[in-house]
Design a protein around this motif. Structure first.
Motif, PDB file in Angstrom:
ATOM      1  N   GLU A  61     -28.211  62.397  -4.413  1.00  0.00           N
ATOM      2  CA  GLU A  61     -27.593  63.723  -4.506  1.00  0.00           C
ATOM      3  C   GLU A  61     -26.424  63.739  -3.522  1.00  0.00           C
ATOM      4  O   GLU A  61     -26.590  64.142  -2.369  1.00  0.00           O
ATOM      5  CB  GLU A  61     -28.605  64.819  -4.144  1.00  0.00           C
ATOM      6  CG  GLU A  61     -29.752  64.976  -5.132  1.00  0.00           C
ATOM      7  CD  GLU A  61     -31.067  64.323  -4.678  1.00  0.00           C
ATOM      8  OE1 GLU A  61     -31.026  63.558  -3.690  1.00  0.00           O
ATOM      9  OE2 GLU A  61     -32.111  64.559  -5.292  1.00  0.00           O
ATOM     10  N   ASN A  64     -24.742  68.758  -1.640  1.00  0.00           N
ATOM     11  CA  ASN A  64     -25.566  69.937  -1.974  1.00  0.00           C
ATOM     12  C   ASN A  64     -24.769  71.227  -1.833  1.00  0.00           C
ATOM     13  O   ASN A  64     -25.341  72.315  -1.900  1.00  0.00           O
ATOM     14  CB  ASN A  64     -26.844  69.994  -1.125  1.00  0.00           C
ATOM     15  CG  ASN A  64     -26.563  70.283   0.345  1.00  0.00           C
ATOM     16  OD1 ASN A  64     -25.430  70.177   0.799  1.00  0.00           O
ATOM     17  ND2 ASN A  64     -27.595  70.639   1.082  1.00  0.00           N
ATOM     18  N   CYS A  73     -33.655  77.605  -6.285  1.00  0.00           N
ATOM     19  CA  CYS A  73     -33.126  76.396  -5.654  1.00  0.00           C
ATOM     20  C   CYS A  73     -33.262  76.432  -4.132  1.00  0.00           C
ATOM     21  O   CYS A  73     -32.867  77.400  -3.484  1.00  0.00           O
ATOM     22  CB  CYS A  73     -31.665  76.202  -6.041  1.00  0.00           C
ATOM     23  SG  CYS A  73     -31.048  74.603  -5.519  1.00  0.00           S
ATOM     24  N   SER A  74     -33.796  75.370  -3.564  1.00  0.00           N
ATOM     25  CA  SER A  74     -33.946  75.259  -2.110  1.00  0.00           C
ATOM     26  C   SER A  74     -32.977  74.215  -1.560  1.00  0.00           C
ATOM     27  O   SER A  74     -32.906  73.994  -0.353  1.00  0.00           O
ATOM     28  CB  SER A  74     -35.374  74.817  -1.764  1.00  0.00           C
ATOM     29  OG  SER A  74     -36.307  75.490  -2.559  1.00  0.00           O
ATOM     30  N   PHE A  75     -32.243  73.582  -2.448  1.00  0.00           N
ATOM     31  CA  PHE A  75     -31.421  72.417  -2.125  1.00  0.00           C
ATOM     32  C   PHE A  75     -29.974  72.816  -1.820  1.00  0.00           C
ATOM     33  O   PHE A  75     -29.360  72.299  -0.881  1.00  0.00           O
ATOM     34  CB  PHE A  75     -31.496  71.478  -3.328  1.00  0.00           C
ATOM     35  CG  PHE A  75     -30.471  70.404  -3.410  1.00  0.00           C
ATOM     36  CD1 PHE A  75     -30.540  69.293  -2.583  1.00  0.00           C
ATOM     37  CD2 PHE A  75     -29.452  70.474  -4.355  1.00  0.00           C
ATOM     38  CE1 PHE A  75     -29.597  68.272  -2.684  1.00  0.00           C
ATOM     39  CE2 PHE A  75     -28.509  69.461  -4.467  1.00  0.00           C
ATOM     40  CZ  PHE A  75     -28.570  68.358  -3.620  1.00  0.00           C
ATOM     41  N   ASN A 258     -37.065  79.081  -1.113  1.00  0.00           N
ATOM     42  CA  ASN A 258     -36.075  79.631  -2.042  1.00  0.00           C
ATOM     43  C   ASN A 258     -36.360  81.114  -2.282  1.00  0.00           C
ATOM     44  O   ASN A 258     -37.326  81.662  -1.750  1.00  0.00           O
ATOM     45  CB  ASN A 258     -35.996  78.827  -3.341  1.00  0.00           C
ATOM     46  CG  ASN A 258     -37.331  78.768  -4.058  1.00  0.00           C
ATOM     47  OD1 ASN A 258     -37.931  79.801  -4.343  1.00  0.00           O
ATOM     48  ND2 ASN A 258     -37.803  77.552  -4.339  1.00  0.00           N
ATOM     49  N   GLU A 318     -35.449  61.476  -3.109  1.00  0.00           N
ATOM     50  CA  GLU A 318     -35.363  62.768  -3.795  1.00  0.00           C
ATOM     51  C   GLU A 318     -35.239  63.904  -2.766  1.00  0.00           C
ATOM     52  O   GLU A 318     -35.953  63.933  -1.783  1.00  0.00           O
ATOM     53  CB  GLU A 318     -36.631  62.946  -4.645  1.00  0.00           C
ATOM     54  CG  GLU A 318     -36.488  63.921  -5.766  1.00  0.00           C
ATOM     55  CD  GLU A 318     -36.520  65.366  -5.332  1.00  0.00           C
ATOM     56  OE1 GLU A 318     -35.878  66.181  -6.006  1.00  0.00           O
ATOM     57  OE2 GLU A 318     -37.167  65.702  -4.320  1.00  0.00           O
ATOM     58  N   LYS A 319     -34.339  64.847  -3.026  1.00  0.00           N
ATOM     59  CA  LYS A 319     -34.190  65.959  -2.071  1.00  0.00           C
ATOM     60  C   LYS A 319     -34.538  67.315  -2.682  1.00  0.00           C
ATOM     61  O   LYS A 319     -35.102  68.172  -2.014  1.00  0.00           O
ATOM     62  CB  LYS A 319     -32.750  66.013  -1.561  1.00  0.00           C
ATOM     63  CG  LYS A 319     -32.405  64.863  -0.646  1.00  0.00           C
ATOM     64  CD  LYS A 319     -31.174  65.175   0.190  1.00  0.00           C
ATOM     65  CE  LYS A 319     -30.915  64.070   1.186  1.00  0.00           C
ATOM     66  NZ  LYS A 319     -30.652  62.761   0.524  1.00  0.00           N
ATOM     67  N   ILE A 320     -34.222  67.530  -3.967  1.00  0.00           N
ATOM     68  CA  ILE A 320     -34.341  68.866  -4.561  1.00  0.00           C
ATOM     69  C   ILE A 320     -35.777  69.395  -4.450  1.00  0.00           C
ATOM     70  O   ILE A 320     -36.003  70.541  -4.039  1.00  0.00           O
ATOM     71  CB  ILE A 320     -33.870  68.843  -6.037  1.00  0.00           C
ATOM     72  CG1 ILE A 320     -32.378  68.499  -6.096  1.00  0.00           C
ATOM     73  CG2 ILE A 320     -34.146  70.174  -6.731  1.00  0.00           C
ATOM     74  CD1 ILE A 320     -31.802  68.338  -7.491  1.00  0.00           C
ATOM     75  N   TYR A 321     -36.762  68.567  -4.771  1.00  0.00           N
ATOM     76  CA  TYR A 321     -38.164  69.003  -4.733  1.00  0.00           C
ATOM     77  C   TYR A 321     -38.742  68.967  -3.335  1.00  0.00           C
ATOM     78  O   TYR A 321     -39.581  69.788  -2.987  1.00  0.00           O
ATOM     79  CB  TYR A 321     -39.023  68.142  -5.686  1.00  0.00           C
ATOM     80  CG  TYR A 321     -38.789  68.584  -7.096  1.00  0.00           C
ATOM     81  CD1 TYR A 321     -39.569  69.566  -7.664  1.00  0.00           C
ATOM     82  CD2 TYR A 321     -37.717  68.089  -7.829  1.00  0.00           C
ATOM     83  CE1 TYR A 321     -39.318  70.035  -8.936  1.00  0.00           C
ATOM     84  CE2 TYR A 321     -37.450  68.537  -9.093  1.00  0.00           C
ATOM     85  CZ  TYR A 321     -38.259  69.504  -9.644  1.00  0.00           C
ATOM     86  OH  TYR A 321     -37.995  69.970 -10.895  1.00  0.00           O
ATOM     87  N   MET A 323     -37.118  69.582  -0.601  1.00  0.00           N
ATOM     88  CA  MET A 323     -36.642  70.772   0.118  1.00  0.00           C
ATOM     89  C   MET A 323     -37.361  72.030  -0.383  1.00  0.00           C
ATOM     90  O   MET A 323     -37.374  73.053   0.280  1.00  0.00           O
ATOM     91  CB  MET A 323     -35.118  70.905  -0.010  1.00  0.00           C
ATOM     92  CG  MET A 323     -34.382  69.840   0.812  1.00  0.00           C
ATOM     93  SD  MET A 323     -32.618  69.761   0.486  1.00  0.00           S
ATOM     94  CE  MET A 323     -31.978  70.999   1.620  1.00  0.00           C
TER      95      MET A 323
END
Ligand code: V47
Length: 363
Positions: A61, A64, A73-75, A258, A318-321, A323
């Motif tokens: 990613e 961000n 979204c937390s990313f 989020n 992986e960052k999206i999940y 975070m």
């Protein structure tokens, strides 16, 4: 099946008939989860037997920074000056691949925020650089939402954006950004990114240009059963037209950090059911993927008996999940993937992005 009230659905599936909207609702409402799972498993085994696919991939990613304000979204970070905002230089992004020289990676999956400060050349150069470093790597990059944003920001058509990115090395599109297609939900949870029709149209164009893509569905937040089934049927209709989707990926909502943090995460039972119903409704999409980072490893393993035949892959960064509170590891090794598939009584197979199977798994 009779006791579960699914005898007619069972008969129609056995006759090779397609299920409709009302059937989807009944599958979501049926109290007998195992009956729904049994039907989905039969469809899974009809297509794939015990075969279970995953690949040696890397997630990246590069930025961000994002102008969209999706509630789930937390990313994303709105301003580049926000504490956790980041944008990798091209060299930093390329280094992520360079430092994995020893790994037999076959796919790089890139997702970004919608960053208003980068030139289009950042993305074309990013792809060119990755292909220079490893010419054989498959580049599965940029959601349809990113493609729409590039087109609007740089004053290009959606098709021209895709053509330029393909020329720079883009091989396929991931399925992110689909969320729930229904307007009611999109208005509430992601009002400022591209709508469902444009998402689907970008996939249509990509398919016509010869690319394969995936399609996702974010579930377990404010959507109704009707909206889930509608989502699946819209994906199915496009697949009837183009045959370009390879996999459908239900994505379990993660509530940490989020704006929807007050909602509970979907239960394991709900996750198994969503994957099973996806297999039953999407008769024309070859693969149903459990993204183990979203479902959790144990539930992904169980889902291999609820319609799922694909587990994505090693993933690694992986960052999206994470975070958003995913407690899974950042990556799994090929040995771990192989063992967890075997322990579930299924046959592990390493695939490339197009589901060509390798003779031996790269452990
Ligand atoms: O579009 C963001 C989702 C997606 C959260 O194509 C969240 O092979 C849950 O699309 N809780 C990006 N979900 C990831 C994605 C994906 C993943 C694996 C495989 C493929 C593929 C695609 O993640 C976003 C959004 O729908 N997402 N935040 C959250 N808090």
């Amino acid at each position: 099946m009779r006791a579960a009230g699914l005898a007619d659905i069972d008969d129609r599936l056995q006759a090779g008939e397609r299920l409709g909207f009302a059937d989807g609702l009944r599958l979501f409402a049926c109290p007998d989860l195992l009956a729904v799972g049994l039907l989905a498993n039969r469809e899974r085994e009809k297509r794939h037997g015990a075969r279970t696919f995953f690949n040696y991939n890397l997630r990246l990613e590069p930025t961000n920074v994002c102008v969209a304000s999706c509630l789930f979204c937390s990313f994303a970070r709105l301003k580049p000056t926000d504490a956790a905002a980041y944008t990798m230089s091209l060299e930093q992004a390329w280094d992520k691949l360079r430092k994995r020289e020893h790994q037999p990676l076959t796919e790089l999956h890139i997702v970004n925020g919608l960053n208003p400060d980068l030139p289009f050349s950042y993305y074309t150069e990013l792809l060119r650089g990755f292909k220079r470093i490893r010419p054989s790597i498959h580049l599965k990059c940029f959601t349809a939402v990113e493609i729409a944003y590039f087109a609007d920001l740089y004053g290009m058509s959606d098709q021209q954006v895709l053509l330029d990115l393909m020329e720079a090395g883009l091989d396929s599109l991931p399925g992110g950004g689909a969320e729930i297609f229904a307007e009611r939900v999109r208005k509430k949870i992601c009002h400022d990114k591209c709508g469902a029709d444009r998402y689907l149209d970008i996939h249509r164009i990509a398919h016509r240009l010869g690319m394969k893509t995936n399609v996702t569905m974010l579930y377990g937040h404010i959507e109704t059963h009707e909206e889930r089934v509608d989502h699946m049927l819209r994906a199915r209709a496009l697949q009837d037209e183009t045959s370009g989707f390879q996999a459908f990926i239900p994505l379990a909502f993660h509530p940490d950090n989020n704006q929807m943090r007050k909602l509970p995460a979907p239960s394991a039972a709900e996750t198994l059911r969503v994957h099973a119903v996806s297999r039953l409704m999407l008769d024309n999409i070859p693969h149903i993927k459990a993204f183990w980072i979203a479902t959790g490893v144990d539930v992904a393993q169980t889902a291999l008996w609820f319609g799922v035949d694909d587990l994505d892959g090693t993933v690694q960064e992986e960052k999206i999940y994470h975070m958003a509170g995913s407690p899974t590891p950042e990556g799994l090794t090929m040995t771990q993937l192989t063992n967890l598939v075997r322990a579930a009584g299924r046959e592990p197979l390493e695939r490339d992005t197009f589901y060509n199977v390798k003779e031996t798994i790269s452990c």
